[in-house]
Every structure is written in C-alpha cells, then in structure tokens.
Write a protein that holds these residues in place. Sequence first.
Motif, PDB file in Angstrom:
ATOM      1  N   ILE A  97      41.745  42.158  42.495  1.00 12.50           N
ATOM      2  CA  ILE A  97      40.927  40.969  42.232  1.00 12.50           C
ATOM      3  C   ILE A  97      40.435  40.390  43.547  1.00 12.50           C
ATOM      4  O   ILE A  97      41.221  40.201  44.488  1.00 12.50           O
ATOM      5  CB  ILE A  97      41.739  39.895  41.479  1.00 12.50           C
ATOM      6  CG1 ILE A  97      42.349  40.476  40.199  1.00 12.50           C
ATOM      7  CG2 ILE A  97      40.867  38.685  41.162  1.00 12.50           C
ATOM      8  CD1 ILE A  97      43.356  39.563  39.532  1.00 12.50           C
ATOM      9  N   MET A  99      38.725  36.922  45.035  1.00  9.65           N
ATOM     10  CA  MET A  99      38.532  35.540  44.584  1.00  9.65           C
ATOM     11  C   MET A  99      38.272  34.622  45.765  1.00  9.65           C
ATOM     12  O   MET A  99      38.690  34.902  46.895  1.00  9.65           O
ATOM     13  CB  MET A  99      39.747  35.061  43.784  1.00  9.65           C
ATOM     14  CG  MET A  99      41.040  34.934  44.555  1.00  9.65           C
ATOM     15  SD  MET A  99      42.399  34.318  43.508  1.00  9.65           S
ATOM     16  CE  MET A  99      42.685  35.735  42.445  1.00  9.65           C
ATOM     17  N   ARG A 103      40.486  29.379  44.902  1.00 12.19           N
ATOM     18  CA  ARG A 103      40.951  29.736  43.554  1.00 12.19           C
ATOM     19  C   ARG A 103      42.375  30.289  43.553  1.00 12.19           C
ATOM     20  O   ARG A 103      43.022  30.360  42.508  1.00 12.19           O
ATOM     21  CB  ARG A 103      40.023  30.786  42.951  1.00 12.19           C
ATOM     22  CG  ARG A 103      38.601  30.306  42.697  1.00 12.19           C
ATOM     23  CD  ARG A 103      38.583  29.288  41.613  1.00 12.19           C
ATOM     24  NE  ARG A 103      37.263  28.692  41.420  1.00 12.19           N
ATOM     25  CZ  ARG A 103      37.033  27.657  40.648  1.00 12.19           C
ATOM     26  NH1 ARG A 103      38.013  27.090  39.996  1.00 12.19           N
ATOM     27  NH2 ARG A 103      35.808  27.152  40.523  1.00 12.19           N
ATOM     28  N   THR A 104      42.883  30.679  44.704  1.00 11.81           N
ATOM     29  CA  THR A 104      44.164  31.391  44.751  1.00 11.81           C
ATOM     30  C   THR A 104      45.343  30.558  44.245  1.00 11.81           C
ATOM     31  O   THR A 104      46.129  31.039  43.420  1.00 11.81           O
ATOM     32  CB  THR A 104      44.444  31.899  46.178  1.00 11.81           C
ATOM     33  OG1 THR A 104      43.326  32.665  46.629  1.00 11.81           O
ATOM     34  CG2 THR A 104      45.679  32.776  46.208  1.00 11.81           C
ATOM     35  N   PHE A 107      45.276  30.297  40.486  1.00  5.59           N
ATOM     36  CA  PHE A 107      45.477  31.613  39.872  1.00  5.59           C
ATOM     37  C   PHE A 107      46.969  31.965  39.874  1.00  5.59           C
ATOM     38  O   PHE A 107      47.499  32.472  38.885  1.00  5.59           O
ATOM     39  CB  PHE A 107      44.685  32.679  40.621  1.00  5.59           C
ATOM     40  CG  PHE A 107      44.944  34.074  40.132  1.00  5.59           C
ATOM     41  CD1 PHE A 107      44.292  34.561  39.004  1.00  5.59           C
ATOM     42  CD2 PHE A 107      45.863  34.899  40.773  1.00  5.59           C
ATOM     43  CE1 PHE A 107      44.554  35.841  38.527  1.00  5.59           C
ATOM     44  CE2 PHE A 107      46.123  36.181  40.313  1.00  5.59           C
ATOM     45  CZ  PHE A 107      45.465  36.658  39.185  1.00  5.59           C
ATOM     46  N   GLU A 128      40.943  37.730  49.243  1.00  2.00           N
ATOM     47  CA  GLU A 128      40.320  36.412  49.323  1.00  2.00           C
ATOM     48  C   GLU A 128      38.969  36.556  50.012  1.00  2.00           C
ATOM     49  O   GLU A 128      38.898  36.888  51.196  1.00  2.00           O
ATOM     50  CB  GLU A 128      41.224  35.437  50.058  1.00  2.00           C
ATOM     51  CG  GLU A 128      42.466  35.081  49.248  1.00  2.00           C
ATOM     52  CD  GLU A 128      43.256  33.933  49.833  1.00  2.00           C
ATOM     53  OE1 GLU A 128      43.641  33.027  49.089  1.00  2.00           O
ATOM     54  OE2 GLU A 128      43.469  33.961  51.058  1.00  2.00           O
ATOM     55  N   ILE A 147      36.587  36.336  41.009  1.00  4.47           N
ATOM     56  CA  ILE A 147      36.683  34.953  40.527  1.00  4.47           C
ATOM     57  C   ILE A 147      35.977  34.093  41.565  1.00  4.47           C
ATOM     58  O   ILE A 147      36.488  33.890  42.670  1.00  4.47           O
ATOM     59  CB  ILE A 147      38.140  34.516  40.334  1.00  4.47           C
ATOM     60  CG1 ILE A 147      38.875  35.486  39.397  1.00  4.47           C
ATOM     61  CG2 ILE A 147      38.209  33.098  39.775  1.00  4.47           C
ATOM     62  CD1 ILE A 147      40.346  35.177  39.202  1.00  4.47           C
ATOM     63  N   LYS A 272      33.119  27.784  37.818  1.00  2.00           N
ATOM     64  CA  LYS A 272      34.109  28.850  37.988  1.00  2.00           C
ATOM     65  C   LYS A 272      33.625  30.034  37.173  1.00  2.00           C
ATOM     66  O   LYS A 272      33.384  29.914  35.971  1.00  2.00           O
ATOM     67  CB  LYS A 272      35.481  28.408  37.493  1.00  2.00           C
ATOM     68  CG  LYS A 272      36.514  29.527  37.551  1.00  2.00           C
ATOM     69  CD  LYS A 272      37.854  29.070  37.052  1.00  2.00           C
ATOM     70  CE  LYS A 272      38.871  30.188  37.155  1.00  2.00           C
ATOM     71  NZ  LYS A 272      40.210  29.759  36.742  1.00  2.00           N
ATOM     72  N   ILE A 274      34.134  34.248  36.279  1.00  4.40           N
ATOM     73  CA  ILE A 274      34.857  35.518  36.375  1.00  4.40           C
ATOM     74  C   ILE A 274      33.864  36.625  36.043  1.00  4.40           C
ATOM     75  O   ILE A 274      33.186  36.564  35.013  1.00  4.40           O
ATOM     76  CB  ILE A 274      36.060  35.558  35.422  1.00  4.40           C
ATOM     77  CG1 ILE A 274      37.031  34.414  35.742  1.00  4.40           C
ATOM     78  CG2 ILE A 274      36.788  36.903  35.522  1.00  4.40           C
ATOM     79  CD1 ILE A 274      38.232  34.337  34.831  1.00  4.40           C
TER      80      ILE A 274
END
Length: 302
Positions: A97, A99, A103-104, A107, A128, A147, A272, A274
């Motif tokens: 993933i 992101m 967002r980490t 998540f 990231e 994300i 946000k 995805i």
Amino acid sequence: MNLNYYRNFLLAVETGSLSKTAELANIAQPAITRQMQFLEKEFGAKLLISGRGKHELKLTDAGWIFYKRAKQLCQLEDETYREIQDYTDGMKGTLTISMAPSRTPAFISKVAVPFTALHPNIRYEIHESFQLQLLDDLLRGISEIGIANAVIPDNYKFEILFSRPEQFFLIGTHIGTQDNPWLSLTESVERLQDMGAIPLVVSRSHRKMIEDVCRNDGFTPNIFIEAGTKTSTINFAQAGMAIALVPLEQNEKLPSGLLSVPLNDERLSISKTIVKLKDRELSAPMQKLIDFYKENLDRQTK
C-alpha cells in the motif's frame, strides 16, 4: 532476459564493488564480471565505469537509465511472486500500500490493528508517498492500492475504490493555559476570518488552499508555522506554539489533552481516496481488506 543479471547489476551499483557483489550473490567474481559485460553488449552501451578505489563503481548516463528500469522490473517480479503466493495461500500474504504520510496513523489504528487481529498471517508493506509518487507506485506495480488526500486525476488509468470528503478542524489545548491563550475550542468556527490574528500551524500540502480561500475573503491568515505532515502539525499545537488547522477522519483520535472544533467552511475540505490501477484485479487478501474497511466505515456512520 535473465533477471538474475539485473539483480546482480543492482547489487554492483549499490555496493560499488564487483567483489562485494560476488560475495553477496554467492557467485565467483569472474562470473559477475561476465554478466556485466553481457549486459553492456546486449544494450550496446557502457553501463559502469571503475574508479581508483575499492568501492568506486559508477554509473554512466546509460547505466543510470538501465539501473532505474532494472529496479522496476525486479520489483515487478517480486510483486508477481507475492500476488501468486497470496492467491494460493488465501488469507496469507503481503499487502502493498502507498499512502499519504498523514494517513498512516489512522490506517494503523482503524484498519491494520483490527484486520490483523482477524487475519494474523497478513503482512504489510507500506510506502509513504505524496500524490504524484503514490500514483507512480501504482503504475510501476510497487503497490496494489493507494490511499491519497485528493481526487485522483487520469481516471482512465485508475479506478476509485472509495472517496469521501473530510472537514478541517481547529486543534489546540484548553483555553486559559500557557499553551493556548488564544481560542476557546468549545464551539465550531464559521470562517477563518473569525480567527483574527491567532497563530496557525498548517501542513505544507494545505497551505495554498487555505491562503486562496482567505484571499477571496480579503483576509490574510496568520500562518505562524508550516509543517511537513499532519502529525507534525498536531504536535506543534500540542506544544502550544499555535492552533492547528488540519482535516480529520471521522472519529479520529487526537493525542491526550487536545481539543478540536470543526471549521464550517465547505471551501476547505479534502477527499480521502482509495485507488487502484484500472483493469488490475485485487488480490484476495487486499479485497478482503477493502471490504473490511467499508464495513467498519458503515458501522461508524450508523
């Protein structure tokens, strides 16, 4: 095409030494040398040059091009092996993933922890990345989903799995303390103009949007600190240096001692999102993760 040659080329570049490459690859050095010569002959260009020292292998311009492509191909092969393994193992495998750094934390707490409790054999590989790098990760096969903090462009390449706008909030400590002499965080704020000269801390990615909205209202906000991420923005507010202005997910938890109130200006919001690469089928574990996320979100909003 022998990807072992490519992998050994990457080792040679990253170690700067054919002897070290031979040692790590468990191959005799003359064989490594022949592989490098084969690649140069195959592509008709000098890829590596030697310096005087022991670790002074350097890339030529052509070698740099080859290095980037070799890395992509090797990563794609690794991803292919993982996907096939995930398919055969069911709920056992690695989820890749990319992101946005902001967002980490959410998540981890809202998705990874409860999902791993249900499926302990799942592993994660998190990259990231900011917007452009995140999309590039998907195109190159480094990550299966992204994300992001914004609407995704180039919809002919990407498929939106989920999108939701997020409101901005003002965050700080209790009013009257040394850490917050400016604002009572008990009622929502209608406009940033109502904040007057109160010092704000904002993240770099949101600053332009905030300033543009204020400019339209004939107002210049007092942006005291520009931080790199949402986490560091909130940390500055917790330290009492300014009031943070950041978007929050629904029911997102803040560090102890912090209060938040919404800013009711619809012009200030992000999405946000995805996303995955269009026409690329999700692995079974990743589809399970997406379903789990949507079910949890539905539960939170009821």
